[in-house]
Design an enzyme around this catalytic site. Structure first.
Site, PDB file in Angstrom:
ATOM      1  N   ASN A   9     -10.918 -27.606 -55.766  1.00  0.00           N
ATOM      2  CA  ASN A   9     -11.201 -26.486 -56.669  1.00  0.00           C
ATOM      3  C   ASN A   9      -9.934 -26.260 -57.481  1.00  0.00           C
ATOM      4  O   ASN A   9      -8.969 -25.707 -56.969  1.00  0.00           O
ATOM      5  CB  ASN A   9     -11.563 -25.231 -55.855  1.00  0.00           C
ATOM      6  CG  ASN A   9     -11.639 -23.995 -56.732  1.00  0.00           C
ATOM      7  OD1 ASN A   9     -11.878 -24.082 -57.930  1.00  0.00           O
ATOM      8  ND2 ASN A   9     -11.428 -22.824 -56.128  1.00  0.00           N
ATOM      9  N   TRP A  10      -9.968 -26.703 -58.710  1.00  0.00           N
ATOM     10  CA  TRP A  10      -8.748 -26.638 -59.522  1.00  0.00           C
ATOM     11  C   TRP A  10      -8.434 -25.243 -60.025  1.00  0.00           C
ATOM     12  O   TRP A  10      -7.373 -25.008 -60.596  1.00  0.00           O
ATOM     13  CB  TRP A  10      -8.881 -27.588 -60.722  1.00  0.00           C
ATOM     14  CG  TRP A  10      -8.641 -29.030 -60.384  1.00  0.00           C
ATOM     15  CD1 TRP A  10      -8.202 -29.528 -59.197  1.00  0.00           C
ATOM     16  CD2 TRP A  10      -8.815 -30.151 -61.258  1.00  0.00           C
ATOM     17  NE1 TRP A  10      -8.089 -30.895 -59.272  1.00  0.00           N
ATOM     18  CE2 TRP A  10      -8.456 -31.301 -60.533  1.00  0.00           C
ATOM     19  CE3 TRP A  10      -9.243 -30.293 -62.574  1.00  0.00           C
ATOM     20  CZ2 TRP A  10      -8.516 -32.582 -61.088  1.00  0.00           C
ATOM     21  CZ3 TRP A  10      -9.295 -31.561 -63.125  1.00  0.00           C
ATOM     22  CH2 TRP A  10      -8.932 -32.696 -62.400  1.00  0.00           C
ATOM     23  N   LYS A  11      -9.355 -24.306 -59.884  1.00  0.00           N
ATOM     24  CA  LYS A  11      -9.174 -22.946 -60.410  1.00  0.00           C
ATOM     25  C   LYS A  11      -8.783 -23.030 -61.896  1.00  0.00           C
ATOM     26  O   LYS A  11      -9.229 -23.949 -62.585  1.00  0.00           O
ATOM     27  CB  LYS A  11      -8.124 -22.180 -59.604  1.00  0.00           C
ATOM     28  CG  LYS A  11      -8.316 -22.332 -58.093  1.00  0.00           C
ATOM     29  CD  LYS A  11      -7.531 -21.326 -57.323  1.00  0.00           C
ATOM     30  CE  LYS A  11      -7.545 -21.688 -55.848  1.00  0.00           C
ATOM     31  NZ  LYS A  11      -7.324 -20.550 -54.993  1.00  0.00           N
ATOM     32  N   HIS A  94     -16.973 -17.694 -55.202  1.00  0.00           N
ATOM     33  CA  HIS A  94     -15.602 -17.843 -54.687  1.00  0.00           C
ATOM     34  C   HIS A  94     -14.990 -16.453 -54.527  1.00  0.00           C
ATOM     35  O   HIS A  94     -15.255 -15.549 -55.317  1.00  0.00           O
ATOM     36  CB  HIS A  94     -14.768 -18.690 -55.663  1.00  0.00           C
ATOM     37  CG  HIS A  94     -13.451 -19.093 -55.105  1.00  0.00           C
ATOM     38  ND1 HIS A  94     -12.370 -18.243 -55.067  1.00  0.00           N
ATOM     39  CD2 HIS A  94     -13.037 -20.256 -54.533  1.00  0.00           C
ATOM     40  CE1 HIS A  94     -11.349 -18.869 -54.498  1.00  0.00           C
ATOM     41  NE2 HIS A  94     -11.729 -20.093 -54.159  1.00  0.00           N
ATOM     42  N   GLU A  96     -12.227 -15.273 -55.250  1.00  0.00           N
ATOM     43  CA  GLU A  96     -11.514 -14.766 -56.436  1.00  0.00           C
ATOM     44  C   GLU A  96     -12.494 -14.180 -57.449  1.00  0.00           C
ATOM     45  O   GLU A  96     -12.175 -13.226 -58.152  1.00  0.00           O
ATOM     46  CB  GLU A  96     -10.662 -15.897 -57.053  1.00  0.00           C
ATOM     47  CG  GLU A  96      -9.449 -16.194 -56.181  1.00  0.00           C
ATOM     48  CD  GLU A  96      -8.951 -17.621 -56.261  1.00  0.00           C
ATOM     49  OE1 GLU A  96      -9.304 -18.346 -57.204  1.00  0.00           O
ATOM     50  OE2 GLU A  96      -8.190 -18.022 -55.356  1.00  0.00           O
ATOM     51  N   GLU A 166     -14.396 -19.811 -46.287  1.00  0.00           N
ATOM     52  CA  GLU A 166     -13.016 -19.658 -46.736  1.00  0.00           C
ATOM     53  C   GLU A 166     -12.492 -18.270 -46.378  1.00  0.00           C
ATOM     54  O   GLU A 166     -12.725 -17.303 -47.114  1.00  0.00           O
ATOM     55  CB  GLU A 166     -12.935 -19.816 -48.256  1.00  0.00           C
ATOM     56  CG  GLU A 166     -13.429 -21.140 -48.774  1.00  0.00           C
ATOM     57  CD  GLU A 166     -12.796 -21.478 -50.113  1.00  0.00           C
ATOM     58  OE1 GLU A 166     -12.183 -22.539 -50.199  1.00  0.00           O
ATOM     59  OE2 GLU A 166     -12.883 -20.673 -51.059  1.00  0.00           O
ATOM     60  N   GLY A 172      -4.621 -19.923 -50.540  1.00  0.00           N
ATOM     61  CA  GLY A 172      -3.391 -19.901 -51.340  1.00  0.00           C
ATOM     62  C   GLY A 172      -2.201 -19.282 -50.634  1.00  0.00           C
ATOM     63  O   GLY A 172      -1.188 -18.984 -51.265  1.00  0.00           O
ATOM     64  N   SER A 213      -5.837 -23.189 -47.648  1.00  0.00           N
ATOM     65  CA  SER A 213      -4.557 -23.848 -47.355  1.00  0.00           C
ATOM     66  C   SER A 213      -4.689 -25.192 -46.642  1.00  0.00           C
ATOM     67  O   SER A 213      -3.844 -25.544 -45.819  1.00  0.00           O
ATOM     68  CB  SER A 213      -3.634 -22.898 -46.579  1.00  0.00           C
ATOM     69  OG  SER A 213      -3.311 -21.773 -47.381  1.00  0.00           O
ATOM     70  N   GLY A 234      -7.919 -25.893 -52.807  1.00  0.00           N
ATOM     71  CA  GLY A 234      -7.347 -25.417 -54.061  1.00  0.00           C
ATOM     72  C   GLY A 234      -6.060 -26.147 -54.389  1.00  0.00           C
ATOM     73  O   GLY A 234      -6.064 -27.263 -54.908  1.00  0.00           O
ATOM     74  N   GLY A 235      -4.931 -25.517 -54.066  1.00  0.00           N
ATOM     75  CA  GLY A 235      -3.610 -26.017 -54.449  1.00  0.00           C
ATOM     76  C   GLY A 235      -3.372 -27.497 -54.193  1.00  0.00           C
ATOM     77  O   GLY A 235      -2.886 -28.225 -55.073  1.00  0.00           O
TER      78      GLY A 235
HETATM   79  C1  PEP Z   1      -9.739 -22.312 -52.801  1.00  0.00           C
HETATM   80  O1  PEP Z   1      -9.360 -22.008 -53.917  1.00  0.00           O
HETATM   81  O2  PEP Z   1     -10.949 -22.374 -52.569  1.00  0.00           O
HETATM   82  C2  PEP Z   1      -8.746 -22.629 -51.773  1.00  0.00           C
HETATM   83  C3  PEP Z   1      -9.144 -22.896 -50.571  1.00  0.00           C
HETATM   84  O3  PEP Z   1      -7.419 -22.606 -52.174  1.00  0.00           O
HETATM   85  P1  PEP Z   1      -6.153 -23.172 -51.324  1.00  0.00           P
HETATM   86  O4  PEP Z   1      -6.555 -24.534 -50.803  1.00  0.00           O
HETATM   87  O5  PEP Z   1      -5.052 -23.258 -52.332  1.00  0.00           O
HETATM   88  O6  PEP Z   1      -5.886 -22.217 -50.227  1.00  0.00           O
END
Ligand code: PEP
Length: 262
Positions: A9-11, A94, A96, A166, A172, A213, A234-235
């Site tokens: 998930n590149w956000k 999500h 966010e 999640e 994050g 994470s 994500g990251g």
């Molecule tokens: C996400 O954005 O869905 C996520 C899990 O981010 P991260 O891996 O950076 O915690």
């Protein structure tokens, strides 16, 4: 066993050029990997060029959101009709989006229905925040989210959905859930709620990812858990090398070590 699925998930990251350079970098190293699904959920602006760039690869493409109407006076929104043909997946609900853009279980439910109607596979996100976790409300919060998301859906529709559990406190933050915690909530809350609503058969076939994470250093122990069918990342999905490692380790743990490979 459902086919494991590792999705990035590149956000709100990557220009079109950066997105294309990423695909160029990962497509060779990922070529030999079969039996697990992998993909990226990119910003809307990069979807059309990425659609061409991933042709002939096994990289699945997803959007990160969409509106439920097909067209109309909804300035700034993107409809399922616009995504259809461009990507296979769409992230819905999500945390966010729930936190910053007012999404609720009801809007998540409407979006899921619209996505399915247009042949898009939703990746539906659920998860508790830190306060709820500390107050031991995880089961209640997550099962309510699953019930709200899947309200009025038919069994045959639910089979096509991917869920990402999640925990918000793990997104994050660099602090992932322990493999045991993630496995427990996915098995005993997420999958159990789906089983209660639609039967064990559907629940057992459903791909349920863990997200929060995930990184090369912890992916092996997370993917070793039986209830975890992949990840939403994500990251660590932004860097090509890291993404390739996450997919490779998922393949090794879920397919090779499990004796399911060819
Ligand atoms: C996400 O954005 O869905 C996520 C899990 O981010 P991260 O891996 O950076 O915690």
């Amino acid at each position: 066993m459902p086919t494991p699925f590792l999705a990035g998930n590149w956000k709100m990251n990557k220009t079109i050029d950066e997105a294309l350079a990423f695909v160029e970098a990962v497509k060779g190293p990922l070529e030999a990997i079969d039996a697990v699904d992998y993909g990226i959920c990119a910003p809307f602006t990069a979807l059309a060029p990425l659609h061409d760039a991933v042709a002939g690869t096994r990289i699945k493409l997803g959007a990160q959101n969409m509106y439920w109407e097909e067209s109309g006076a909804f300035t700034g929104e993107i409809s399922p009709l616009m995504l259809k043909g461009l990507c296979e997946n769409v992230v819905i609900g999500h945390s966010e989006r729930r936190q910053y853009f007012g999404e609720t279980d009801e809007t998540v439910n409407r979006k899921i229905k619209a996505a399915l109607e247009h042949g898009l596979q939703p990746i539906v996100c659920v998860g508790e925040n830190l306060e709820q976790n500390e107050a031991e409300q995880t089961e209640e919060v997550v099962s309510t989210q699953v019930r709200g998301a899947f309200a009025d859906l038919r069994e045959d529709q639910v089979r096509d959905i991917v869920i990402a559990y999640e925990p918000i406190w793990a997104i994050g933050t660099g602090k992932a859930a322990t493999p045991e915690q993630a496995n427990d909530v996915i098995g005993n809350v997420v999958r159990a709620t789906v089983a209660d609503m639609f039967g064990t058969d559907v629940a057992e076939q459903m791909v349920i990812q863990y997200g929060g994470s995930i990184k090369p250093a912890n992916v092996e122990e997370l993917m070793s858990q039986p209830e975890i069918n992949g990840g939403l990342v994500g990251g660590a999905s932004l860097d090509p090398e890291s993404f390739v490692t996450l997919v490779q380790v998922t393949y090794e743990v879920k397919i090779q070590n499990a004796g399911m490979g060819g």
